[in-house]
Design an enzyme around this catalytic site. Structure first.
Site, PDB file in Angstrom:
ATOM      1  N   ASP A 160       1.115  -1.422  -0.022  1.00  0.00           N
ATOM      2  CA  ASP A 160      -0.046  -0.039  -0.059  1.00  0.00           C
ATOM      3  C   ASP A 160       0.775   1.297   0.078  1.00  0.00           C
ATOM      4  O   ASP A 160       1.332   1.850   1.089  1.00  0.00           O
ATOM      5  CB  ASP A 160      -0.874   0.042   1.196  1.00  0.00           C
ATOM      6  CG  ASP A 160      -1.988   1.093   1.101  1.00  0.00           C
ATOM      7  OD1 ASP A 160      -2.042   1.995   0.195  1.00  0.00           O
ATOM      8  OD2 ASP A 160      -2.857   0.847   2.107  1.00  0.00           O
ATOM      9  N   ASP A 205      -1.783   4.897  -5.989  1.00  0.00           N
ATOM     10  CA  ASP A 205      -2.200   4.223  -4.576  1.00  0.00           C
ATOM     11  C   ASP A 205      -2.462   2.774  -4.894  1.00  0.00           C
ATOM     12  O   ASP A 205      -3.325   2.194  -5.353  1.00  0.00           O
ATOM     13  CB  ASP A 205      -3.546   4.714  -3.996  1.00  0.00           C
ATOM     14  CG  ASP A 205      -3.650   4.044  -2.909  1.00  0.00           C
ATOM     15  OD1 ASP A 205      -2.863   3.425  -2.049  1.00  0.00           O
ATOM     16  OD2 ASP A 205      -5.032   4.197  -2.355  1.00  0.00           O
TER      17      ASP A 205
END
Length: 421
Positions: free
Chosen positions: A85, A282
């Site tokens: 992440d 992201d």
């Protein structure tokens, strides 16, 4: 948190110092023990860094909805599968303290060590809070955290430190003491992994901590294969000397995301009227999200482009907008002839484009239908954010170079090993 079809790991709640609520936890593992002191080693020269950390990646966009790596934590080392992440500051794992809402069996949870809690006064703890919110009642209180995600999941816990066994590209290993979250209270968990590997620009991220310790430069790179799998590296060894397209990172002291812009959206090489896009890269998001106005423009462009072609709208799929053909599709390659390529043209520099071919915004479901992997940010609780997720990062070498404050990409076969390994 990641789900199978719709997931997002954009942080929407602030971290909080939760020391007042921690006293009822960790009783069996040494409540009242002083938090650990972490030694910091500062590099003296670039050539003193070790070779890059290199990790194989597993996962896919569909049907799993996430990419992950496995890291060994603790002494003796215990493996934990972590969701990659780049949008999260803090690495965290499900933690037996004990745990409420954890999704893993107890024997697969992390067991915190009594003398390795991070103190509220630690710089890592301060990095997780804004200056106004970081107020320690007692500097030696444990550093707590609370994270909320756009899919309505949340995790609460305490920050600890322990040894991570990291494989390096030269086939050596290091065992640095790194800070991470011990999550002992999960709500609405959809997380299929043991936790999250936080790789944002924050000083609390694993990549930033390795830089502070003088182990690797603060460079994050990943290559996510559209066929599943790929690789991740931390450090500058694998940054190509040529062939990359680079754009500057946007500088915002309050935003720890990797973002760039402004950009203009092109369709089939032509302007769409969508301008001024600032985008976040992201890997914690399965799909790509656009603010409502831009999203509807994209949908209208695609529908107009499909006019007269042999595709029909179909419902009852996991994603909102899907089509079926005269026969089931096996892969996105089967539908390339129906769809055109988008591109983000970054207006801050000449001829800097991020191409988004059909493979970067479509999936083919188990039923053989094709679905749009670009979603409406407002409907996902993201407001006007524009997020480039995993689906649009596939089959690209992506590099977030915090040393030179730039983001780069190049088309790549992510199933192949890098040279030198």
């Amino acid at each position: 948190m990641k789900g199978r079809t719709l997931s997002l790991m954009i942080m929407v709640l602030i971290f909080q110092v939760l020391s007042a609520s921690l006293h009822g936890c960790f009783a069996a593992i040494g409540q009242g023990q002083p938090p650990s002191k972490r030694n910091t080693v500062h590099p003296t020269a670039v050539n003193r860094f070790r070779s890059s950390v290199f990790l194989p990646v597993s996962g896919n966009v569909y049907p799993l909805g996430y990419y992950s790596v496995t890291l060994e934590i603790g002494n003796p080392p215990k493996p934990f599968q972590l969701d990659i992440d780049t949008g999260s500051d803090l690495t965290w794992v499900q933690c037996d303290a004990p745990c409420t809402g954890c999704t893993l069996p107890r024997d697969r949870l992390y067991k915190p060590v009594k003398d390795k809690f991070l103190a509220c006064k630690d710089p890592i703890c301060a990095a997780l809070h804004s200056s106004k919110e970081h107020q320690c009642r007692d500097p030696n209180d444990k550093c707590g955290f609370q994270l909320g995600y756009a899919d309505h999941g949340s995790v609460r816990g305490v920050v600890v430190s322990d040894n991570f066994r990291l494989p390096h590209a030269d086939r050596s290993h290091s065992d640095p003491l790194l800070a991470f979250g011990c999550g002992y209270h999960l709500q609405n968990p959809t997380l299929p992994t043991a936790g999250v590997l936080g790789l944002s620009k924050s000083k609390a991220s694993i990549s930033s901590q390795l830089r502070t310790l003088g182990i690797t430069q603060n460079v994050v790179g990943h290559c996510l294969s559209g066929q599943g799998g790929g690789f991740l590296f931390l450090g500058a060894d694998f940054v190509p000397k040529s062939g990359m397209t680079w754009t500057p990172m946007l500088q915002n002291s309050f935003d720890k995301h990797y973002s760039s812009g402004p950009a203009e959206l092109l369709f089939s090489g032509k302007p769409t009227g969508v301008k001024g896009l600032n985008v976040i890269f992201d890997t914690g998001s399965t799909y790509t999200y656009l603010s409502s106005k831009f999203y509807h423009t994209v949908v209208n462009l695609i529908r107009k482009d499909l006019s007269g072609k042999q595709l029909q709208d179909v419902h009852n799929e996991a994603l909102q907008i899907c089509w079926k053909g005269t026969r089931p599709f096996k892969s996105v390659r089967d539908v390339r002839k129906y769809f055109s390529t988008f591109a983000l043209s970054f207006t801050g520099a000449s001829n800097i484009q991020l191409p988004l071919p059909p493979e970067a915004y479509l999936i083919v479901t188990e039923r053989g239908n094709v679905c749009l992997g670009i979603l409406n940010s407002a409907e996902a609780g993201l407001g006007t954010s524009n997020v480039i997720g995993d689906i649009s990062l596939q089959d690209k070498l992506m590099i977030y170079d915090n040393e030179k404050q730039r983001i780069g990409w190049a088309s790549a076969d992510c199933t192949r090993k890098l040279s030198g390994l």
